[in-house]
Design an enzyme around this catalytic site. Structure first.
Site, PDB file in Angstrom:
ATOM      1  N   CYS A   1      -9.065 -32.718  -9.367  1.00 45.89           N
ATOM      2  CA  CYS A   1     -10.436 -33.154  -9.671  1.00 45.89           C
ATOM      3  C   CYS A   1     -10.376 -34.347 -10.624  1.00 45.89           C
ATOM      4  O   CYS A   1      -9.465 -34.462 -11.444  1.00 45.89           O
ATOM      5  CB  CYS A   1     -11.191 -31.988 -10.296  1.00 45.89           C
ATOM      6  SG  CYS A   1     -12.798 -32.405 -10.999  1.00 45.89           S
TER       7      CYS A   1
ATOM      8  N   SER B   1     -11.954 -34.949 -13.215  1.00 44.10           N
ATOM      9  CA  SER B   1     -12.061 -34.625 -14.650  1.00 44.10           C
ATOM     10  C   SER B   1     -10.672 -34.655 -15.307  1.00 44.10           C
ATOM     11  O   SER B   1     -10.524 -35.162 -16.421  1.00 44.10           O
ATOM     12  CB  SER B   1     -12.718 -33.265 -14.858  1.00 44.10           C
ATOM     13  OG  SER B   1     -14.007 -33.275 -14.292  1.00 44.10           O
TER      14      SER B   1
ATOM     15  N   HIS C   1      -9.731 -38.257 -15.929  1.00 42.04           N
ATOM     16  CA  HIS C   1     -10.386 -38.896 -17.092  1.00 42.04           C
ATOM     17  C   HIS C   1      -9.543 -38.709 -18.352  1.00 42.04           C
ATOM     18  O   HIS C   1      -9.481 -39.595 -19.204  1.00 42.04           O
ATOM     19  CB  HIS C   1     -11.767 -38.290 -17.345  1.00 42.04           C
ATOM     20  CG  HIS C   1     -12.818 -38.696 -16.344  1.00 42.04           C
ATOM     21  ND1 HIS C   1     -12.938 -39.969 -15.845  1.00 42.04           N
ATOM     22  CD2 HIS C   1     -13.809 -37.984 -15.755  1.00 42.04           C
ATOM     23  CE1 HIS C   1     -13.957 -40.022 -14.996  1.00 42.04           C
ATOM     24  NE2 HIS C   1     -14.502 -38.823 -14.921  1.00 42.04           N
TER      25      HIS C   1
ATOM     26  N   HIS D   1      -7.761 -27.444 -13.118  1.00 44.40           N
ATOM     27  CA  HIS D   1      -8.822 -26.462 -13.383  1.00 44.40           C
ATOM     28  C   HIS D   1      -9.569 -26.095 -12.110  1.00 44.40           C
ATOM     29  O   HIS D   1     -10.698 -25.639 -12.166  1.00 44.40           O
ATOM     30  CB  HIS D   1      -9.786 -27.042 -14.431  1.00 44.40           C
ATOM     31  CG  HIS D   1     -10.466 -28.280 -13.946  1.00 44.40           C
ATOM     32  ND1 HIS D   1      -9.875 -29.521 -13.993  1.00 44.40           N
ATOM     33  CD2 HIS D   1     -11.659 -28.462 -13.345  1.00 44.40           C
ATOM     34  CE1 HIS D   1     -10.686 -30.408 -13.455  1.00 44.40           C
ATOM     35  NE2 HIS D   1     -11.766 -29.791 -13.043  1.00 44.40           N
TER      36      HIS D   1
ATOM     37  N   CYS E   1     -13.974 -25.835  -8.671  1.00 44.40           N
ATOM     38  CA  CYS E   1     -14.702 -26.812  -9.497  1.00 44.40           C
ATOM     39  C   CYS E   1     -15.587 -27.721  -8.656  1.00 44.40           C
ATOM     40  O   CYS E   1     -16.809 -27.603  -8.696  1.00 44.40           O
ATOM     41  CB  CYS E   1     -13.776 -27.647 -10.373  1.00 44.40           C
ATOM     42  SG  CYS E   1     -14.737 -28.862 -11.330  1.00 44.40           S
TER      43      CYS E   1
HETATM   44  N1  LIG Z   1     -20.483 -31.958 -14.867  1.00 45.18           N
HETATM   45  C1  LIG Z   1     -19.471 -31.219 -14.474  1.00 45.18           C
HETATM   46  O1  LIG Z   1     -19.455 -30.017 -14.709  1.00 45.18           O
HETATM   47  C2  LIG Z   1     -18.352 -31.831 -13.703  1.00 45.18           C
HETATM   48  C3  LIG Z   1     -17.471 -31.027 -12.955  1.00 45.18           C
HETATM   49  C4  LIG Z   1     -16.501 -31.649 -12.172  1.00 45.18           C
HETATM   50  C5  LIG Z   1     -16.385 -33.031 -12.153  1.00 45.18           C
HETATM   51  N2  LIG Z   1     -17.226 -33.772 -12.937  1.00 45.18           N
HETATM   52  C6  LIG Z   1     -17.171 -35.243 -12.928  1.00 45.18           C
HETATM   53  O2  LIG Z   1     -17.779 -35.722 -11.742  1.00 45.18           O
HETATM   54  C7  LIG Z   1     -17.281 -37.038 -11.483  1.00 45.18           C
HETATM   55  C8  LIG Z   1     -16.817 -37.130 -10.039  1.00 45.18           C
HETATM   56  O3  LIG Z   1     -15.663 -36.336  -9.840  1.00 45.18           O
HETATM   57  P1  LIG Z   1     -14.874 -36.369  -8.441  1.00 45.18           P
HETATM   58  O4  LIG Z   1     -13.746 -35.423  -8.580  1.00 45.18           O
HETATM   59  O5  LIG Z   1     -15.828 -36.253  -7.315  1.00 45.18           O
HETATM   60  O6  LIG Z   1     -14.314 -37.884  -8.480  1.00 45.18           O
HETATM   61  P2  LIG Z   1     -13.822 -38.790  -7.254  1.00 45.18           P
HETATM   62  O7  LIG Z   1     -12.902 -39.792  -7.810  1.00 45.18           O
HETATM   63  O8  LIG Z   1     -13.359 -37.919  -6.130  1.00 45.18           O
HETATM   64  O9  LIG Z   1     -15.176 -39.498  -6.759  1.00 45.18           O
HETATM   65  C9  LIG Z   1     -15.793 -40.553  -7.439  1.00 45.18           C
HETATM   66  C10 LIG Z   1     -16.428 -41.464  -6.373  1.00 45.18           C
HETATM   67  O10 LIG Z   1     -17.174 -42.483  -7.026  1.00 45.18           O
HETATM   68  C11 LIG Z   1     -17.027 -43.686  -6.275  1.00 45.18           C
HETATM   69  N3  LIG Z   1     -17.381 -44.820  -7.133  1.00 45.18           N
HETATM   70  C12 LIG Z   1     -16.635 -45.390  -8.117  1.00 45.18           C
HETATM   71  N4  LIG Z   1     -17.326 -46.396  -8.706  1.00 45.18           N
HETATM   72  C13 LIG Z   1     -18.520 -46.463  -8.073  1.00 45.18           C
HETATM   73  C14 LIG Z   1     -19.675 -47.288  -8.215  1.00 45.18           C
HETATM   74  N5  LIG Z   1     -19.736 -48.267  -9.130  1.00 45.18           N
HETATM   75  N6  LIG Z   1     -20.745 -47.070  -7.410  1.00 45.18           N
HETATM   76  C15 LIG Z   1     -20.708 -46.098  -6.478  1.00 45.18           C
HETATM   77  N7  LIG Z   1     -19.638 -45.280  -6.288  1.00 45.18           N
HETATM   78  C16 LIG Z   1     -18.564 -45.466  -7.072  1.00 45.18           C
HETATM   79  C17 LIG Z   1     -15.578 -43.652  -5.819  1.00 45.18           C
HETATM   80  O11 LIG Z   1     -15.342 -44.491  -4.710  1.00 45.18           O
HETATM   81  C18 LIG Z   1     -15.401 -42.167  -5.479  1.00 45.18           C
HETATM   82  O12 LIG Z   1     -15.715 -41.906  -4.127  1.00 45.18           O
HETATM   83  C19 LIG Z   1     -16.167 -37.277 -12.513  1.00 45.18           C
HETATM   84  O13 LIG Z   1     -16.708 -37.975 -13.618  1.00 45.18           O
HETATM   85  C20 LIG Z   1     -15.806 -35.863 -12.922  1.00 45.18           C
HETATM   86  O14 LIG Z   1     -15.204 -35.794 -14.179  1.00 45.18           O
HETATM   87  C21 LIG Z   1     -18.188 -33.210 -13.700  1.00 45.18           C
HETATM   88 ZN   LIG Z   2     -13.308 -30.455 -12.018  1.00 43.68          ZN
END
Ligand SMILES: NC(=O)c1ccc[n+]([C@@H]2O[C@H](COP(=O)([O-])OP(=O)(O)OC[C@H]3O[C@@H](n4cnc5c(N)ncnc54)[C@H](O)[C@@H]3O)[C@@H](O)[C@H]2O)c1
Ligand SMILES: [Zn+2]
Ligand SMILES: [Zn+2]
Length: 359
Positions: A38, A40, A43, A59, A161
């Site tokens: 994931c 996260s 990051h 996770h 997650c």
């Molecule tokens: N709030 C929560 O509880 C929680 C839980 C899990 C993940 N997250 C967060 O969610 C986010 C996404 O996680 P993920 O695993 O899906 O990531 P990921 O890398 O799989 O997906 C991110 C997507 O964003 C796109 N992207 C990047 N820059 C962009 C822009 N300027 N405009 C449009 N699209 C753009 C990428 O091409 C990619 O497809 C992360 O920040 C992660 O930490 C939060």
């Molecule tokens: Zn996650």
């Protein structure tokens, strides 16, 4: 056991021998079978969030119970489980009002005793109380859910997650109505799950916003009705045009301040923006103050506002019924040492998800 150890930002994780403690009290020792990668975790590796090394990241994992502590009543050795970082106490105000994902008294091992993870007697941080990039995980029983033996582990891991976060943001946090218009910014693991949540909830228009052709293609396969390539178009303008004035519900699934602001700007009067992505610590999101006069709303979502012991089995039913596509979200599989390659592929936008397999 072997684990991928984090020694600090901007460094590869290294595969090392790590000691894992015996389960005490309500702890459960789980043999990891599948562990999703994931963003996260990334990051922290990219230094956008602080984490004190050494630590075991990961996770989003599923596995088989190997041993249980003396006070465990929920599972037995041999049970198949998914881990969830939303460990709940069941007794605090948040838990008792149905917000177990926000539990204010998460059960954890007594810090004065031996740590769950160590090397030569020195403690390692167990990231998110899971530490899923490892052959075994020592979890609290309130941080796992039992699943049926015939549920494939790779897809089950994603539910741990990304899927719970994306689906839950739509179904639990925003509670969208059938017929709504929805835009999801970021079509990665979390965003694709939000898109599927919108489809399951009966959204009329589901617009995926991303900057990558592969991601936008996958979004269409999994339920998006429209796409916006934000690398060539201003997404706010595009969304207003497509919806005749603005979207009912927007979701930020990237972790970018700018995208969070665009999510708010693209709303129609009365619309709701839900921010899922982890916006770097210290960054402020700026909104037009006058927009509140049009009853626009913005809210956060933590792990899809889950009640995971209830939600995850429901998501498995959706999967079995063909309504939630999980196999299609797994672009690549690897082994534990492939974790750094999985991070590279995620940064390069080559994958929806990589899942590390241990069997
Ligand atoms: N709030 C929560 O509880 C929680 C839980 C899990 C993940 N997250 C967060 O969610 C986010 C996404 O996680 P993920 O695993 O899906 O990531 P990921 O890398 O799989 O997906 C991110 C997507 O964003 C796109 N992207 C990047 N820059 C962009 C822009 N300027 N405009 C449009 N699209 C753009 C990428 O091409 C990619 O497809 C992360 O920040 C992660 O930490 C939060
Ligand atoms: Zn996650
Ligand atoms: Zn609680």
């Amino acid at each position: 056991m072997k684990a991928a150890v984090f020694h600090g930002p901007h460094q590869d994780l290294t595969i090392e021998e790590v000691d894992i403690a015996e389960p005490i009290d309500k702890e459960v020792l789980v043999r990891t079978v599948a562990s999703g990668v994931c963003h996260s975790d990334l990051h922290f590796v990219d230094g956008l969030y602080p984490l004190r090394p050494p630590a075991v990241l990961g996770h989003e994992a599923a596995g088989i119970v190997e041993a249980v502590g003396p006070n465990v009543t929920y599972v037995r050795p041999g049970d198949h489980v998914i881990g969830c970082l939303s460990v709940f106490c069941g007794q605090c105000d948040q838990c008792l009002t149905g917000h177990t994902n926000l539990c204010s008294n998460r059960p954890d091992r007594d810090k004065s005793g031996p740590p769950r993870l160590s090397q030569n007697g020195k403690p390692l941080i167990q990231f998110a109380s899971i530490g899923g990039y490892a052959e075994q995980m020592l979890l609290h029983e309130n941080g796992i859910v039992k699943i049926d033996d015939d549920m494939p582990f790779d897809s089950a891991a994603l539910i741990g997650c990304g899927v719970t976060t994306g689906l839950g943001a739509v179904l639990n946090t925003a509670k969208i109505e059938p017929g709504s218009t929805v835009a999801v910014f970021g079509a990665g693991g979390v965003g694709l799950a939000a898109i599927q949540g919108a489809r399951i909830a009966g959204a009329r228009m589901i617009i995926a916003v991303d900057v990558n052709e592969f991601k936008l293609g996958t979004a269409m396969e999994l339920g998006a009705t429209h796409i916006v390539d934000a690398s060539s178009r201003d997404p706010v303008e595009a969304l207003r045009d497509m919806t005749g004035g603005g979207v009912d519900y927007t979701f930020e699934a990237i972790g970018l301040k700018k995208a969070a602001e665009q999510c708010f700007d693209a709303l129609r009067p009365g619309g709701t923006a839900t921010i899922i992505g982890m916006i770097p610590v210290g960054e402020k999101v700026e909104l037009d103050g006058h927009a509140f006069l049009t009853e626009k709303k913005i809210q956060g979502s933590s792990m899809g506002s889950n009640r995971f012991r209830v939600d995850m089995p429901r998501y498995i039913d959706f999967y079995r019924q063909g309504r939630l596509k999980l196999d299609e979200m797994i672009t690549r599989k690897g082994r534990l040492p492939d974790v750094n390659e999985a991070f590279r592929a995620m940064r390069a936008r080559e994958v929806s998800r990589t899942v590390l397999m241990f069997d």
